[in-house]
Design a protein around this motif. Structure first.
Motif: not given
Ligand SMILES: Nc1nc2c(ncn2[C@@H]2O[C@H](COP(=O)(O)OP(=O)(O)OP(=O)(O)O)[C@@H](O)[C@H]2O)c(=O)[nH]1
Length: 658
Positions: A497-499, A525-531, A533-535, A541-543, A568-570, A638-640, A642-644
């Motif tokens: 729904e989001l993307t 593909c997994d975003v690095d340190h996405f948490k 961004i949210n925090d 902004i994360g969205d 799923g997630g990021e 890839a994560k292990a 050093g990421r990116n």
């Molecule tokens: N804004 C937003 N955040 C999301 C969504 N889905 C997952 N997340 C966040 O993505 C983050 C994933 O964090 P982690 O699994 O700890 O991984 P990371 O912070 O990206 O760190 P690494 O993967 O280890 O680089 C969590 O804080 C989730 O809350 C989403 O749909 N929107």
């Protein structure tokens, strides 16, 4: 409501009883019949209210029979079924009673017929209830106003007795009390059918009244003209006779001596035979003595020799005028020597300028004159009266019911002021009365009823059509909404729904659909340190960053015929059919680079990056779990490390090599 209806219906019995008590006189059968029919309908309505529908319908049917017969007799033309046939039919059915004697008045007949239909149809609006009711009300109104104008001058009884009108009004109130609430619920569509039909009823009533007045006036004028013709003819005849008798008198001036009886009889016979109303032609000598008389009937012979000066003082002046002044003398209406009223004309027979030989007496007997008149007309159907001033000299009543008009014409019996009154019978006038006003009324009311039925049916159909149409529209809208929802649900089941990217499910389906296409590469593909961004910058902004990554992913993957999905997630995945590991690595690298180039920043200014794991299945059966595990392993590396960065799964590259 029910109690009110019963009350009003029962109330109708009051005027009915009073009407019954007030009926008296000769020609009253029609009033009794009308009261009886109204009572029958009242009973029917009462029975209907109490639930006895079958009995009520039977009563109405019995009442309808004479009503319809009466209506037919009013409306059918004379040349088709003459009044005499109706009379004969009526006499054979009702013990010698003529039609006119029992037939209810026209408007009462119509009103009762409509009331009968109203009761029979239980005032249902689809069967014309409101219009029937309104028509009866109108007919009652016309009945009352006609009764107020003048009943006597009407040839055709239009209006009924006041008690009948009141009884019908009470019955009508009873009928309407039950029907009105039901009708009020559908007032608007009823009004649409009622207003034009009622307008037609108004026009028809006006037209009927106009035609009725014109036809009655014409008939009256025609019968009046006939009466005048009769009077004229007789007057002319008497004058012709007088002129003839003058000639007769002249014959005797040639003689010096009085005529002999034989001579007198021979000459007088020539004049007398054409004029039946002459009692005699007599010769009067200068001494006023009757010496000759013709015809020599016993009555006439009795007066022979009488001296008029003595025997008939009332005529002395007239006879002196003839004998002594040598001028025509005329008596008033006097009692003749023969004992009957009459008029005598004396015509002088001069010898020279001073002396008279005598006089001719022309004796008109009024009973004989009346008899002559009575022979001129149909005694059955015309009443006649011969009068002098107010004194009726002779009269003959018609055997039938007399008509409403009496025409009085002057008879000029050479100066005597006699009047002849001619009164045609009701039946003879009715025979000649044109029926088209009644036909107009009956046809017009029928047309208005049909118009109501058509309009009511049309309004109901239109209403139903509108309802069906609106239900259809609603249904279509509902179907559209549901199919949109269905599409949405289906879309949501396979998309994020989001993307707006394909989701894990669609990704898996696509992957499984590519069982035969080799080599097949998969990227995770997994975003690095996405948490972080949210925090630090919040979920919004994360969205937004996830969205941006989704767009970049599509731009990079789709040109290679692949599918980019959110896992799923990021975490995002890509499926690249017919892409070997080298190409997959290059594509993954391009993706990583594009994200880096997008300059999406962390709160501390660091650029947002992603790590990608790549796996390629060169050949062999597709084991989704294994391939995903391999890709995940590569991502983990890839994560292990050093990421990116992009890492290719070693195990599957082994298969490629093999
Ligand atoms: N804004 C937003 N955040 C999301 C969504 N889905 C997952 N997340 C966040 O993505 C983050 C994933 O964090 P982690 O699994 O700890 O991984 P990371 O912070 O990206 O760190 P690494 O993967 O280890 O680089 C969590 O804080 C989730 O809350 C989403 O749909 N929107």
């Amino acid at each position: 409501m029910y109690r009110h209806a019963v009350f009003f219906t029962c109330l109708a019995f009051v005027p009915l009883t009073l009407g019954l008590a007030s009926v008296e006189g000769k020609h009253t059968q029609h009033e009794l019949v009308t009261l009886g029919l109204t009572a029958m309908l009242t009973l029917a309505q009462l029975t209907m209210l109490l639930g006895g529908r079958t009995l009520a319908r039977a009563l109405v049917s019995v009442a309808l029979l004479p009503l319809l017969l009466a209506l037919a007799s009013y409306a059918l033309p004379e040349y088709w079924i003459p009044l005499s046939s109706w009379d004969a039919m009526s006499r054979s059915l009702i013990d010698g009673l003529t039609l006119e004697a029992w037939r209810p008045a026209l408007l009462a007949t119509l009103g009762l017929t409509l009331l009968a239909v109203l009761i029979m149809t239980r005032t249902r609006s689809s069967l014309g209830g409101p219009l029937l009711l309104a028509m009866v009300v109108l007919l009652l109104g016309v009945q009352v106003s006609l009764a107020r104008i003048s009943l006597g001058a009407q040839l055709l009884r239009s209006a009924g007795d006041i008690w009948i009108t009141l009884a019908m009004a009470a019955l009508l109130a009873g009928v309407s009390v039950t029907a009105l609430p039901g009708w009020r619920a559908h007032a608007a569509p009823l009004r649409r059918a009622l207003v034009p039909s009622l307008a037609l009823v108004f026009v028809v009533l006006l037209l009927w009244h106009h035609q009725k007045s014109v036809t009655e006036r014409e008939l009256r004028a025609a019968t009046e003209a006939e009466a005048y013709q009769l009077g004229d003819r007789l007057t002319r005849e008497i004058q012709d006779h007088l002129a003839a008798v003058e000639r007769f008198a002249n014959i005797w001036t040639l003689l010096d001596t009085p005529p002999s009886q034989a001579e007198w009889a021979r000459q007088a016979a020539l004049y007398h035979r054409d004029f039946r109303y002459l009692l005699n032609i007599a010769f009067v000598d200068p001494d006023s003595r009757l010496t000759r008389v013709y015809p020599a009937s016993d009555l006439n012979l009795q007066v022979l020799g009488a001296r008029l000066f003595d025997a008939q003082p009332a005529g002395r002046q007239a006879v002196s005028r003839a004998l002594f002044e040598q001028r025509i003398g005329r008596t008033d209406v006097i009692m003749l020597l023969q004992g009957v009223p009459g008029i005598i004309h004396y015509l002088p027979i001069p010898l020279d300028e001073r002396r008279t030989l005598g006089a001719v007496a022309m004796v008109i007997s009024l009973p004989m004159l009346a008899e002559t008149l009575f022979n001129e007309v149909d005694r059955q159907h015309t009443g006649l009266a011969l009068a002098q001033g107010d004194q009726v000299l002779a009269s003959q009543e018609s055997q039938a019911l007399p008509g409403p008009w009496r025409h009085v014409v002057q008879l000029d019996v050479t100066g005597a002021p006699l009047t002849l009154s001619v009164q045609p019978s009701h039946a003879s006038l009715l025979q000649r009365l044109p029926r088209h006003p009644v036909v107009t009324l009956v046809t017009g009311l029928t047309l208005a009823y049909l118009l109501y039925l058509v309009l009511h049916g049309y309004t109901r159909l239109a209403h139903q059509h509108r309802r069906v149409h609106s239900t259809n529209t609603e249904l279509r809208r509902e179907i559209r909404t549901r199919s949109q929802l269905q599409e949405e649900v289906e879309w949501l089941a396979r998309h994020d729904e989001l993307t707006h990217l394909p989701n894990r499910r669609l990704f898996m389906e696509t992957l499984e659909a590519n069982t035969q296409r080799r080599p097949l590469s998969v990227l995770i593909c997994d975003v690095d340190h996405f948490k972080r961004i949210n925090d630090h910058q919040g979920h919004l902004i994360g969205d937004r960053y996830l969205n941006r990554l989704g767009r970049i992913g599509r731009e990079v993957i789709e040109p290679h015929g692949g599918l980019f999905a959110r896992y799923g997630g990021e975490e995002f995945v890509a499926c690249l059919p017919q892409t070997d590991s080298t190409q997959a690595l290059a594509i993954a690298e391009a993706l990583r680079q594009r994200l880096e180039d997008a300059q999406l920043q962390h709160h501390d200014g660091k650029v947002l990056t992603a790590s990608i794991g790549v796996v390629t299945l060169v050949e062999g059966p597709l084991d989704v779990a294994a391939i995903m595990q391999a890709a995940d392993d590569a991502l983990y590396r890839a994560k292990a490390e050093g990421r990116n960065r992009v890492r290719v799964a070693p195990s599957l590259t082994t298969i490629e090599r093999a």
